[in-house]
Design a protein around this motif. Structure first.
Motif, short mmCIF file in Angstrom:
data_model
loop_
_atom_site.label_atom_id
_atom_site.label_comp_id
_atom_site.label_asym_id
_atom_site.label_seq_id
_atom_site.Cartn_x
_atom_site.Cartn_y
_atom_site.Cartn_z
N ARG A 231 0.84 -1.19 0.00
CA ARG A 231 0.00 0.00 0.00
C ARG A 231 0.88 1.25 0.00
O ARG A 231 1.73 1.43 0.87
N GLN A 580 -3.58 2.29 -7.30
CA GLN A 580 -4.12 2.89 -6.08
C GLN A 580 -4.12 4.43 -6.16
O GLN A 580 -4.96 5.08 -5.55
N TYR A 804 -0.81 6.23 9.03
CA TYR A 804 -1.27 5.63 7.78
C TYR A 804 -2.64 4.98 7.96
O TYR A 804 -3.51 5.05 7.09
N GLU A 808 -6.12 5.88 5.96
CA GLU A 808 -6.99 4.89 5.30
C GLU A 808 -8.42 4.98 5.85
O GLU A 808 -9.39 4.84 5.10
N ASP A 812 -11.88 5.73 3.80
CA ASP A 812 -13.08 4.88 3.91
C ASP A 812 -14.32 5.72 4.19
O ASP A 812 -15.41 5.43 3.67
#
Length: 823
Positions: A231, A580, A804, A808, A812
């Motif tokens: 990621r 991504q 991190y 994320e 979301d």
């Protein structure tokens, strides 16, 4: 016309040597011979691996093929000591194989004193040196004898000297040489020049452009962006997510150069790679802070093929010719198209064969920057610094340097200085002020014996007042001033306290009394800087006002910033980006907006019981840092209660207790913010004192070295702060105060770039009020930059992982909002 320069364009032994290498003389090499024969100076722009350096030396070698006399014929000036060693090694091969009677030596700060002394008495035919060593040689009384028969001066990697003090310094040395050897020819060499005509004028004597010779690049490099299964983080500079990928790439390649942008990054990446080095591959580290012995050992091992990889900084990006390098890996954003091309050119180093390069973005914004650079290179574009007025603090150093060699008059030196291209706009009044400062320090300082540096002779000329003046000057030649650090003293009662660590001056000079910042796990309130210590007391109740500033980051070029803007507004080109990153941009487009090329996008959203506003400027960290300082000051006047701000190269995030509306935007993003707010801030921040210290060292007002001792930054700062306060009080129009102000505006604040931005986008903003943080805002809001691992580093890694994870989680939330909004 240089008399008797070439009797034949290419003698038989040279033609035979070319044939033995399997080479033919290329058309541009023939042109270099012709121009030298005709006495024409030249700027040669040719791709890496095209034989550029040999082409520059070829006319000189031909001219010296039967030389028997001992004198300095050719001077080669390099911006890097490592490059002089490399050129020395490569130049000896044709000389020895053709048994030419030509001697070649290097002269840098690493050259032993006994060899320097011998070179002055019996100079080699070709001397390879740096700007600082050249200026030192020009300060000796025998300079006219050493340089009097000089025919040829080669300035390598000339693009790296444009638009900076070291380049200005070099042009003054060239102007001095012009008085000692009026007929010498100048040749500039570079692989990456954005504006050839400007560089040709910079290189020419009296600003007259030298001849241009450009060689087409027939083999575009093969460049790819790493496609990692890991990621990609939203922020950070080290690309720790890709360490395993980088190591596997090194293991598969023959020999690899791994470039990063700072020395700290080089140290950390080297450690991370060794922790991954299961095959125990020979991987080395190289940067300018390592000892001469370590650097030389690494250079020799690389040249002999004993290394698989070197982790390095810009110390190896200029001209080092290791033909067996198979791959260049750039870790982190390239920051400039020309800089990236220079680094990529270290791979392969053979003409007509494509270099191989892999770009490893450290975060998602950097992925955009990497792709924008790839697009620019494919289009043959270049970027680079613009030529600007010469730095005036170098002139007193030049005046003293000339006087150390022989008695001088102000009239003759003024004319010499005008012969250096960057100084053609220097007024006689400015020169006279700088001359008077060089003589006795000026009105406020002339009573002090320390500043009596020049003494007038009966004939009206001037010479150094004492041997001590000469010694002080020679030990401090140059424009490179080491950055200092400040110890942080945590105050409890009165002025008592303890030292809890160090911060960079780049951080400290942004603070004004009352500002708060986080350090050593607690919030502190800045009180002032005393004796090279930052004094601060524990504070409670509000967020830190000023973020930590990471010094040493390379600036994002304007050209590359515009390329990122263009890429953002071409969704059809997003397919070239990692998957991504494509998803990230698609979410931004659906939830908010993509910043338009002709507007500044400003987003606002609530976060952590405050309101955050994001300004997507794409103008680099320094300009954004200055904008943040000014915007928060104006927000305070508007009653918006700003608490903190953070910056990246791409944007600015401001946290406040009260929200913005459209009327506030019109007031905040205005060119007039460079008026009262800027003046008030600069007068109250320690910034001008820092800038003055740099100017004081370069101009000779104080020094870093004397005899065998080196002054601490604390000693230098105490001295320059005292002088600064004295001049402000008793001679506020002193020329060095003016120079310090101009330096601060240009070097520390990037005011010209910020002013251009504010003027270009006044009245052209997109303001969007959002319920949650936008995808593009995440890396700027979290400002996940600090990745230095101290001690075991476990807690630092955990903290980074937590950031991190928070990023994320934010993404979301955006996905959920978009999903719930769909019918």
């Amino acid at each position: 016309m240089v008399s008797g320069f070439l009797s034949a364009l290419l003698p038989a032994e040279f033609a035979a040597w070319f044939a033995s290498q399997g080479w033919a003389v290329r058309p541009y090499q023939q042109t270099m011979l012709e121009r030298a024969r005709d006495g024409q100076a030249t700027l040669l722009i040719a791709p890496t691996g095209a034989g550029k350096t040999l082409s520059g030396f070829l006319p000189a070698l031909v001219d010296m093929q039967h030389e028997t006399a001992e004198y300095l014929h050719t001077l080669y000036i390099s911006p890097l000591k490592a490059l002089t060693q490399d050129i020395h090694r490569n130049l000896l091969r044709p000389i020895e194989e053709m048994t030419l009677p030509i001697t070649v030596e290097t002269r840098t700060g690493d050259t032993p004193s006994h060899k320097r002394q011998r070179q002055r008495k019996r100079p080699p035919h070709i001397l390879l040196t740096t700007p600082e060593s050249l200026m030192l040689m020009l300060s000796y009384a025998d300079a006219p004898k050493i340089f009097g028969r000089l025919k040829y001066v080669i300035i390598d990697e000339v693009h790296s000297l444009i638009g900076n003090k070291r380049g200005d310094f070099t042009t003054l040395a060239l102007a001095r040489l012009q008085t000692l050897a009026p007929g010498y020819l100048r040749v500039g060499l570079s692989a990456t020049v954005a504006k050839p005509a400007l560089v040709a004028s910079w290189l020419g004597p009296t600003g007259e452009p030298v001849g241009l010779l450009e060689v087409a690049d027939t083999a575009k490099p093969n460049i790819a962006i790493l496609q990692s299964a890991q990621r990609m983080p939203f922020g950070g500079f080290m690309a720790k997510y890709a360490i395993a990928d980088i190591y596997q790439t090194i293991a598969k390649a023959g020999t690899t150069l791994v470039f990063v942008n700072t020395r700290a990054q080089a140290e950390l990446l080297f450690q991370l790679l060794w922790s991954e080095n299961s095959q125990v591959l020979p991987i080395a580290l190289y940067h300018g802070s390592l000892s001469k012995e370590q650097r030389r050992k690494t250079e020799e091992m690389m040249a002999s093929g004993k290394l698989r990889a070197i982790v390095t900084t810009s110390a190896l990006e200029l001209g080092i010719d290791w033909g067996d390098v198979d791959l260049v890996i750039q870790v982190g954003a390239p920051k400039g198209v020309s800089r990236l091309l220079q680094r990529i050119g270290r791979a392969n180093h053979r003409f007509d064969e494509a270099s191989q390069a892999l770009l490893v973005p450290a975060n998602r914004f950097e992925a955009l920057e990497c792709q924008a650079a790839i697009d620019a290179i494919a289009q043959g574009a270049r970027d680079g610094a613009s030529v600007q007025s010469g730095a005036m603090d170098i002139i007193p150093q030049f005046i003293i340097n000339c006087a150390c060699s022989a008695a001088v008059t102000p009239q003759e030196l003024y004319q010499q200085i005008l012969n250096a291209a960057p100084y053609q706009g220097l007024s006689e009044d400015e020169f006279n002020q700088l001359w008077q400062f060089s003589v006795d320090g000026g009105y406020a300082l002339q009573a002090y014996e320390r500043y009596q540096r020049l003494t007038e002779q009966d004939d009206g000329s001037y010479k150094p007042a004492s041997l001590r003046v000469v010694q002080r000057h020679r030990q401090n030649i140059g424009t490179i001033v080491e950055a200092g650090k400040l110890k942080v003293k945590r105050i409890r009662r009165g002025n008592q306290g303890k030292i809890i660590g160090e911060v960079e001056e780049y951080f400290a000079q942004q603070l004004t009394p009352g500002d708060t910042f986080l350090f050593a796990g607690e919030m502190l309130r800045f009180e002032g800087i005393r004796d090279m210590q930052l004094h601060a007391r524990p504070d409670k109740g509000k967020e830190p006002k000023i973020p930590s500033y990471v010094g040493g980051q390379l600036p994002l070029s304007t050209y590359l910033a515009d390329g990122v803007r263009r890429l953002l507004n071409q969704p059809g080109h997003w397919s070239a980006l990692p998957q991504q990153v494509q998803e990230w941009l698609a979410l931004q487009q659906a939830y908010s907006k993509i910043p338009a090329p002709d507007k500044v996008l400003i987003e606002q959203f609530p976060y952590r019981r405050a309101y955050y506003s994001l300004y997507y400027t794409f103008e680099g960290r320094k300009a954004n840092q200055t904008l943040g300082m000014l915007i928060t000051r104006r927000m305070e006047k508007l009653g918006l209660k700003p608490l903190s701000f953070s910056v990246t190269d791409y944007g600015l995030s401001v946290c406040a207790l009260k929200p913005l509306d459209e009327s506030h935007i019109a007031s905040l993003f205005q060119p007039d913010i460079l008026g009262d707010e800027l003046e008030d801030w600069m007068l109250n921040a320690p910034m001008l004192k820092r800038s003055f210290r740099q100017v004081a060292i370069v101009s000779g007002l104080t020094e870093q070295r004397y005899h065998s001792t080196r002054k601490t930054m604390k000693q230098v700062t105490f001295s320059t702060d005292l002088i600064y306060d004295t001049l402000r009080q008793y001679e506020p129009d002193h020329i060095l105060l003016k120079v310090a102000r101009e330096d601060a505006e240009r070097e520390l604040l990037d005011l010209r770039r910020l002013a251009d931005t504010l003027i270009r986008f006044v009245g052209k903003t997109d303001f969007i009020d959002l319920p949650k943080v936008s995808p593009m805002a995440i890396p700027i809001v979290l400002d996940v930059r600090s990745e230095q691992v101290k001690g075991a580093g476990e807690q630092a890694l955990l903290d980074q992982a937590a950031l991190y994870a928070e990023a994320e989680s934010m993404l979301d939330e955006v996905r959920e909002l978009l999903s719930s909004a769909q019918p």
